[in-house]
Design an enzyme around this catalytic site. Structure first.
Site, PDB file in Angstrom:
ATOM      1  N   ARG A 262      10.244  -1.070  -4.892  1.00  0.00           N
ATOM      2  CA  ARG A 262       9.062  -1.184  -5.770  1.00  0.00           C
ATOM      3  C   ARG A 262       9.021   0.081  -6.621  1.00  0.00           C
ATOM      4  O   ARG A 262       9.100   1.197  -6.088  1.00  0.00           O
ATOM      5  CB  ARG A 262       7.776  -1.342  -4.945  1.00  0.00           C
ATOM      6  CG  ARG A 262       7.707  -2.689  -4.243  1.00  0.00           C
ATOM      7  CD  ARG A 262       6.317  -2.996  -3.724  1.00  0.00           C
ATOM      8  NE  ARG A 262       5.413  -3.457  -4.763  1.00  0.00           N
ATOM      9  CZ  ARG A 262       4.095  -3.598  -4.581  1.00  0.00           C
ATOM     10  NH1 ARG A 262       3.553  -3.299  -3.428  1.00  0.00           N
ATOM     11  NH2 ARG A 262       3.333  -4.043  -5.555  1.00  0.00           N
TER      12      ARG A 262
ATOM     13  N   LYS B 100       1.370  11.372  -3.429  1.00  0.00           N
ATOM     14  CA  LYS B 100       1.180  10.334  -4.454  1.00  0.00           C
ATOM     15  C   LYS B 100       1.258  10.947  -5.858  1.00  0.00           C
ATOM     16  O   LYS B 100       1.175  10.228  -6.848  1.00  0.00           O
ATOM     17  CB  LYS B 100      -0.187   9.665  -4.294  1.00  0.00           C
ATOM     18  CG  LYS B 100      -0.495   9.155  -2.885  1.00  0.00           C
ATOM     19  CD  LYS B 100      -0.157   7.719  -2.718  1.00  0.00           C
ATOM     20  CE  LYS B 100      -0.436   7.171  -1.342  1.00  0.00           C
ATOM     21  NZ  LYS B 100      -1.828   6.903  -1.055  1.00  0.00           N
TER      22      LYS B 100
ATOM     23  N   CYS C 185      -8.809  -3.391  -4.449  1.00  0.00           N
ATOM     24  CA  CYS C 185      -7.543  -3.527  -3.724  1.00  0.00           C
ATOM     25  C   CYS C 185      -7.728  -3.142  -2.260  1.00  0.00           C
ATOM     26  O   CYS C 185      -8.844  -3.226  -1.726  1.00  0.00           O
ATOM     27  CB  CYS C 185      -6.429  -2.723  -4.389  1.00  0.00           C
ATOM     28  SG  CYS C 185      -4.791  -3.276  -3.849  1.00  0.00           S
TER      29      CYS C 185
ATOM     30  N   ASN D 201      -2.997   2.784 -10.259  1.00  0.00           N
ATOM     31  CA  ASN D 201      -3.429   2.037  -9.070  1.00  0.00           C
ATOM     32  C   ASN D 201      -3.446   0.545  -9.426  1.00  0.00           C
ATOM     33  O   ASN D 201      -3.140   0.162 -10.555  1.00  0.00           O
ATOM     34  CB  ASN D 201      -4.810   2.521  -8.617  1.00  0.00           C
ATOM     35  CG  ASN D 201      -5.200   1.984  -7.251  1.00  0.00           C
ATOM     36  OD1 ASN D 201      -4.409   2.051  -6.297  1.00  0.00           O
ATOM     37  ND2 ASN D 201      -6.382   1.427  -7.133  1.00  0.00           N
ATOM     38  N   LYS D 202      -3.802  -0.273  -8.474  1.00  0.00           N
ATOM     39  CA  LYS D 202      -3.788  -1.733  -8.632  1.00  0.00           C
ATOM     40  C   LYS D 202      -4.382  -2.178  -9.969  1.00  0.00           C
ATOM     41  O   LYS D 202      -5.406  -1.651 -10.402  1.00  0.00           O
ATOM     42  CB  LYS D 202      -4.552  -2.349  -7.444  1.00  0.00           C
ATOM     43  CG  LYS D 202      -4.663  -3.859  -7.427  1.00  0.00           C
ATOM     44  CD  LYS D 202      -3.332  -4.574  -7.548  1.00  0.00           C
ATOM     45  CE  LYS D 202      -2.325  -4.144  -6.510  1.00  0.00           C
ATOM     46  NZ  LYS D 202      -0.955  -4.611  -6.828  1.00  0.00           N
TER      47      LYS D 202
ATOM     48  N   ASP E  28      -1.417   4.763  -6.400  1.00  0.00           N
ATOM     49  CA  ASP E  28       0.027   4.609  -6.180  1.00  0.00           C
ATOM     50  C   ASP E  28       0.777   5.794  -6.759  1.00  0.00           C
ATOM     51  O   ASP E  28       1.856   6.152  -6.294  1.00  0.00           O
ATOM     52  CB  ASP E  28       0.532   3.311  -6.805  1.00  0.00           C
ATOM     53  CG  ASP E  28       0.176   2.142  -5.918  1.00  0.00           C
ATOM     54  OD1 ASP E  28      -0.965   1.676  -6.003  1.00  0.00           O
ATOM     55  OD2 ASP E  28       1.028   1.765  -5.093  1.00  0.00           O
TER      56      ASP E  28
ATOM     57  N   GLY F  25       0.878  -1.179   0.000  1.00  0.00           N
ATOM     58  CA  GLY F  25       0.000   0.000   0.000  1.00  0.00           C
ATOM     59  C   GLY F  25       0.910   1.222   0.000  1.00  0.00           C
ATOM     60  O   GLY F  25       1.851   1.309   0.811  1.00  0.00           O
ATOM     61  N   ALA F  26       0.634   2.143  -0.928  1.00  0.00           N
ATOM     62  CA  ALA F  26       1.582   3.244  -1.167  1.00  0.00           C
ATOM     63  C   ALA F  26       1.880   4.094   0.073  1.00  0.00           C
ATOM     64  O   ALA F  26       3.026   4.510   0.297  1.00  0.00           O
ATOM     65  CB  ALA F  26       1.057   4.114  -2.298  1.00  0.00           C
ATOM     66  N   GLY F  27       0.866   4.368   0.879  1.00  0.00           N
ATOM     67  CA  GLY F  27       1.079   5.209   2.062  1.00  0.00           C
ATOM     68  C   GLY F  27       1.921   4.492   3.109  1.00  0.00           C
ATOM     69  O   GLY F  27       2.887   5.045   3.653  1.00  0.00           O
TER      70      GLY F  27
HETATM   71  C1  RUB Z   1      -1.821  -1.304  -3.345  1.00  0.00           C
HETATM   72  C2  RUB Z   1      -2.710  -0.392  -4.121  1.00  0.00           C
HETATM   73  C3  RUB Z   1      -3.437   0.660  -3.335  1.00  0.00           C
HETATM   74  C4  RUB Z   1      -2.606   1.949  -3.350  1.00  0.00           C
HETATM   75  C5  RUB Z   1      -3.153   2.993  -2.398  1.00  0.00           C
HETATM   76  O1  RUB Z   1      -1.037  -2.119  -4.178  1.00  0.00           O
HETATM   77  O2  RUB Z   1      -2.789  -0.425  -5.331  1.00  0.00           O
HETATM   78  O3  RUB Z   1      -4.685   0.930  -3.918  1.00  0.00           O
HETATM   79  O4  RUB Z   1      -1.279   1.665  -2.963  1.00  0.00           O
HETATM   80  O5  RUB Z   1      -3.101   2.488  -1.087  1.00  0.00           O
HETATM   81  P1  RUB Z   1      -0.039  -3.191  -3.497  1.00  0.00           P
HETATM   82  P2  RUB Z   1      -2.986   3.463   0.190  1.00  0.00           P
HETATM   83  O6  RUB Z   1      -0.865  -4.092  -2.648  1.00  0.00           O
HETATM   84  O7  RUB Z   1       0.583  -3.881  -4.672  1.00  0.00           O
HETATM   85  O8  RUB Z   1       0.981  -2.400  -2.701  1.00  0.00           O
HETATM   86  O9  RUB Z   1      -4.197   4.356   0.125  1.00  0.00           O
HETATM   87  O10 RUB Z   1      -3.014   2.517   1.355  1.00  0.00           O
HETATM   88  O11 RUB Z   1      -1.719   4.236   0.080  1.00  0.00           O
END
Ligand code: RUB
Length: 309
Positions: A59, A230, A125, A204-205, A194, A17-19
């Site tokens: 990544r 982002k 996702c 995004n995913k 992402d 997850g990007a965050g």
């Molecule tokens: C995660 C994904 C999420 C974004 C945003 O991909 O695509 O939608 O990262 O997430 P992966 P967030 O599982 O391959 O890392 O809002 O938590 O930053």
């Protein structure tokens, strides 16, 4: 966590997850700085850069990762001693983590305003920012239900449905390919990001673009929940966002693949949703149409087209 452990966990998607990736990288960088024994500031900076490169190389798609690392490394632009440099890195890292956590809360508060009683939402996702909006609307007492996709091949949808279930939100779990079948029942799609390009395209995913296309066709609004870090500054230079292609084993067991020599498994982890399929991007600074992505890159990340000529 040690730098190498954090890097390995991001690569293997234990941290995902990007965050979360951004915060984990910054914390690892701070931890590395705390224990780094350097004789002079130049060596300190060089070693920190090496650590930063290891983290950003884990990544390639989530731009939150290089943006976060760069914001910490900027603390090393000018310094007089190793101790001063160390303190600056630690302060900047703590500031980033604090900002990131508050950003998610703020996005949740803004995004929740777009959810009404009786709505049917769809999410894809497992996005902390998108789920934050949904959970906040639920906390406010709004009554709605959610469709959550399975998310082949890594199954992040399972994490999402656990969270929704634990909150007591009525949830429908569907395979990714059932989105179009159900899209006419959906009022609002909520996803994370992402990376967001200067033209408002959202990375995004994998599968997000198909969902947004189906939503566009059905006149269902698509809301992207994303912190300002982002947004991808280098896209104003015309750079493209690299799409990570992961191991084929995630899709097809190696033993089966070996029986099929003419078959190549492709496994892109993300895709690009064009800006015209995105209705709103909710950031911690407010909700914007995708066409205003450049203003975020300029005003929040400090990149100006004029200075790049
Ligand atoms: C995660 C994904 C999420 C974004 C945003 O991909 O695509 O939608 O990262 O997430 P992966 P967030 O599982 O391959 O890392 O809002 O938590 O930053």
């Amino acid at each position: 966590m040690l730098l190498s452990e954090t890097a390995a966990s991001i690569k293997s998607m234990e941290i995902r997850g990007a965050g979360r990736i951004a915060r984990a990288a910054v914390e690892a960088l701070a931890d590395y700085a705390k224990n780094l024994d350097a004789s002079d500031p130049e060596t300190f900076k060089r070693e920190m850069q090496r650590a930063a490169d290891i983290l950003t190389g884990t990544r390639p798609t989530a731009v939150s990762l290089p943006n976060a690392v760069r914001s910490v490394m900027r603390a090393l632009d000018s310094f007089e001693s190793v101790e001063a440099a160390r303190d600056a890195v630690l302060a900047r890292a703590a500031e980033f983590v604090d900002h990131s956590e508050h950003a998610v809360e703020r996005i949740a508060a803004i995004g929740a305003r777009h959810i009404s009683d009786g709505d049917v939402l769809l999410t894809h996702c497992n996005s902390e920012a998108a789920l934050g909006c949904i959970l906040e609307a639920h906390r406010q007492g709004k009554e709605f239900e959610v469709y959550a996709t399975e998310v082949r091949p890594r199954g992040q949808g399972l994490v999402t449905i656990r969270t929704l279930n634990d909150a007591g939100i009525r949830t429908n779990y569907i395979v990714d390919s059932a989105v179009r079948y159900f899209i006419n029942d959906v009022d609002l799609v909520f996803v994370g990001a992402d990376a967001i390009a200067v033209n408002g395209a959202v990375v995004n995913k994998i599968g997000t673009a198909q969902i947004a296309h189906a939503a566009h066709e059905a006149r269902t609004n698509v809301i992207v929940a994303a912190e300002t870090y982002k947004f991808a500054p280098r896209t104003i230079l015309g750079e493209l966002i690299e799409i990570e292609e992961r191991d084929p084993d995630e899709v097809l067991p190696r033993a089966v693949a070996e029986e099929l020599p003419f078959v190549q498994v492709r496994n892109p982890a993300f895709d690009v949703t064009p800006a015209e399929y995105v209705d709103l991007i909710v950031t911690e600074q407010g909700a914007i149409p995708p066409g205003l992505a450049y203003t975020v890159i300029r005003d929040c990340l400090g990149w100006k087209i004029e200075e790049l000529r």
